[in-house]
Write a protein that holds these residues in place. Structure first.
Motif, short mmCIF file in Angstrom:
data_model
loop_
_atom_site.label_atom_id
_atom_site.label_comp_id
_atom_site.label_asym_id
_atom_site.label_seq_id
_atom_site.Cartn_x
_atom_site.Cartn_y
_atom_site.Cartn_z
N LEU A 53 -42.49 4.60 -5.76
CA LEU A 53 -42.00 3.91 -6.76
C LEU A 53 -40.37 3.72 -6.36
N PRO A 54 -39.91 2.69 -6.62
CA PRO A 54 -38.53 2.28 -6.25
C PRO A 54 -37.62 2.66 -7.64
N ALA A 55 -36.58 3.34 -7.30
CA ALA A 55 -35.38 3.60 -8.63
C ALA A 55 -34.10 3.95 -8.02
N VAL A 56 -33.23 3.82 -8.82
CA VAL A 56 -31.85 4.29 -8.16
C VAL A 56 -31.33 5.47 -9.18
N ARG B 212 -37.90 12.58 0.77
CA ARG B 212 -36.71 12.18 0.91
C ARG B 212 -36.04 11.22 0.18
N LEU B 213 -34.92 11.10 0.02
CA LEU B 213 -34.17 9.92 -0.58
C LEU B 213 -33.32 9.39 0.27
N LEU B 214 -33.07 8.05 0.41
CA LEU B 214 -32.12 7.46 0.97
C LEU B 214 -30.79 7.86 0.38
N LYS C 118 -37.38 -2.14 -0.73
CA LYS C 118 -37.96 -2.21 0.79
C LYS C 118 -38.57 -1.05 0.94
N TYR C 119 -38.47 0.03 0.79
CA TYR C 119 -38.91 1.42 0.99
C TYR C 119 -39.79 1.71 0.01
N ARG C 120 -39.99 1.29 -1.26
CA ARG C 120 -40.63 1.73 -2.33
C ARG C 120 -40.34 3.14 -2.66
N ASN C 121 -39.07 3.49 -2.46
CA ASN C 121 -38.65 5.13 -2.51
C ASN C 121 -37.38 4.97 -3.29
N ALA D 21 -43.51 7.95 7.76
CA ALA D 21 -43.00 6.92 8.57
C ALA D 21 -41.97 6.10 8.09
N LYS D 22 -42.06 6.08 6.62
CA LYS D 22 -40.78 5.29 5.92
C LYS D 22 -39.58 5.96 6.02
#
Lengths: 355, 178
Positions: free
Chosen positions: A97-100, A134-136, A159-162, A230-231
């Motif tokens: 799931l994407p979040a900031v 991992r986080l970006l 984009k990465y669903r992360n 892979a992401k």
């Protein structure tokens, strides 16, 4: 829009709204409480949601729920608060799931202090939650850059669903600088139909979206981890960002530094130039993925004798610098934590001692 | 060229605000600016200070050991910072609260009873604006017209306070030019 003078924390808040994020859940903690203060009134102006959780743990699951529903969502906290959110962050990674998440770091460990620090580097880049997650991680060095990175963070998370983390030190949050906001983004994740539990009918499809991080079958869990890996490898290939400063000519010393600390280093580098000592700087703007190649190439320059990792921690990023240099150059760490920021004078002395 | 101004005093004296107004005015003049607060566990009556950095190049270190100028609104601030100020800088002293003299002859000392001046113009609460205006008149870091506009803008949401602060500004400029 013209330039306005804003605190980093306020600029982060405003940038999130301009990024189309109308959902903010948080629990106050110094030195980032101005984000919540700002959004407590600003969210009502844009018909958004600001809800203070009963704890950071609760906040991380409010984020989980909102992200699962397919809306842009973010939170801000500071070091001990992020520790409490780490369980939810791991669940978000597992469920893709994407979040900031914004971490305006203060000194630790434990409750530590409230002054600026960069001591959560390892937590952000290595172990922000359990499992292979991992986080970006993006690291701004000015109020302007903090605003721009917040606006980049939402599309990247989608984009990465992360989850994406913005990692700033206390000064980035507290300092006021002129800021000019980029244009508004669309307010909905364009790819949300691939994960959001917003009802099959809305998607005109037949496949159910299931938000989950529980995979009891070992093969299924391994597959999920392979997909995550892979992401993370794709992030390493596509999302590395850095700034190179004074690296065109020859230099004897290369500094690697980020955030507020890198600005102190730039002042020192300019002063040293006046004294005939050339120093290059690589400033990672993403901490994960780390600019391995840029640092390796800058350090491999024949004139370069030594590499300094200068950070407001007891030596965390230095491990990444050593890792990417493969022993090509000696690496030294210098830093302080507890709230004191090394001064340009200290960096000048340090460089002089190492040439 | 870069100038750094340390504003220091008690919490509640409006130190952070006058630093912000100067930073705003410098931004309007096209300079690079940064406003860096002290943000320890502070409260009304405790110490408060902020640094305003104004330059024609992007601002590097927000950590400044030796600022160009000082605006000291109370005695501990003067004692703490006066020795750090660069030679040739302006040291503005709120003599309403600071009886001391400066034991340096390489700085431009401006001693003004800003609380009394503000009281004469209508309210002692505007002492910070008196000090800011006097400092800017002396240091000439930004044009007074721009400073005036930024003070007005700061009090836009409380327009009743604008005339008082305009008077305080004029009184500060007049006192500095005396």
């Amino acid at each position: 829009m013209s330039k306005v003078l804003m605190k980093g924390n306020e600029a982060i808040a405003e940038a999130a709204i301009r990024a189309g994020c109308l959902n903010y859940f948080a629990y106050p903690i110094t030195p980032q409480s101005e984000v919540a203060e700002y959004l407590s009134w600003r969210m009502t102006e844009v018909n958004g949601v600001f809800l203070q959780g009963e704890s950071e743990v609760a906040v991380s699951y409010m984020i989980f729920g909102a992200a699962g529903a397919g809306v842009r969502v973010f939170t801000t906290s500071s070091s001990p608060g992020i520790s409490l959110m780490s369980e939810g962050i791991s669940y978000l990674c597992g469920a893709q799931l994407p979040a900031v998440f914004v971490n305006i770091m203060r000194g630790g460990p434990g409750l530590g202090g409230i002054l600026p620090s960069q001591a959560d580097y390892n937590q952000a880049t290595r172990g922000v939650g359990h499992g292979d997650c991992r986080l970006l991680v993006m690291a701004p060095a000015s109020v302007q850059e903090a605003a721009e990175m917040v606006m980049m963070a939402f599309p990247l998370a989608e984009k990465y669903r992360n989850p994406v983390m913005l990692l700033g030190d206390g000064l980035i949050g507290q300092m006021m600088e002129p800021v000019e906001f980029p244009d508004h983004l669309k307010s909905e994740p364009s790819n949300k139909d691939s994960w959001a539990t917003n009802g099959i009918d809305h998607r005109n499809g037949t496949t159910r979206n299931l938000v989950r991080s529980l995979f009891l079958d070992p093969e299924a869990l391994n597959n999920n981890n392979l997909m995550l890996r892979a992401k993370y490898e794709r992030m390493k290939a596509e999302e590395v960002r850095f700034e190179a400063y004074n690296t065109e000519g020859d230099y004897q010393v290369l500094i690697v530094s980020y955030g507020t600390m890198s600005r102190v280093c730039k002042t020192a580098i300019n002063a040293l130039k006046g004294q005939g000592v050339e120093v290059g700087l690589i400033r990672p703007q993403t901490l994960f993925p780390f600019p391995d190649v840029a640092i390796r190439e800058a350090a491999a320059k024949p004139s370069c004798r030594t590499v300094l990792s200068i950070e407001m921690s007891m030596g965390q990023m230095v491990d990444d610098v050593e890792r990417c240099l493969h022993g090509v150059r000696p690496v030294e760490w210098y830093g302080k934590c507890g709230g004191e920021v090394p001064t340009p004078e200290e960096i000048i002395d340090l460089v002089k001692a190492s040439v | 060229m870069q100038s750094e101004v340390m504003f220091a005093g008690f919490g509640g004296q409006g130190i952070m605000l006058i630093g912000k107004i100067l930073a705003h005015a410098a931004m309007e003049e096209g300079y690079e600016v940064a406003w860096i607060p002290s943000y320890g566990p502070e409260m009304r009556g405790g110490t408060a200070y902020c640094m305003v950095v104004i330059g024609d190049q992007p601002i590097g270190s927000p950590i400044i050991k030796n600022p160009s100028h000082l605006v000291a609104m109370n005695r501990p601030s003067l004692q703490k910072f006066v020795s750090t100020i660069k030679s040739g800088g302006v040291v503005m002293i709120n003599s309403s609260l600071i009886p001391d003299d400066v034991q340096r002859n390489d700085v431009d000392v401006l001693k003004l009873p800003v609380v009394e001046i503000a009281t004469d113009t209508g309210s002692s609460k505007a002492a910070n604006i008196v000090a800011l205006a006097a400092f800017v008149a002396r240091s000439k870091l930004v044009p007074l017209e721009t400073l005036k506009r930024c003070i007005e803008e700061e009090f836009q949401s409380r327009p009743k306070l604008i005339p008082l602060n305009m008077k305080a500004m004029e009184a500060g400029v007049a006192a500095a030019n005396k």
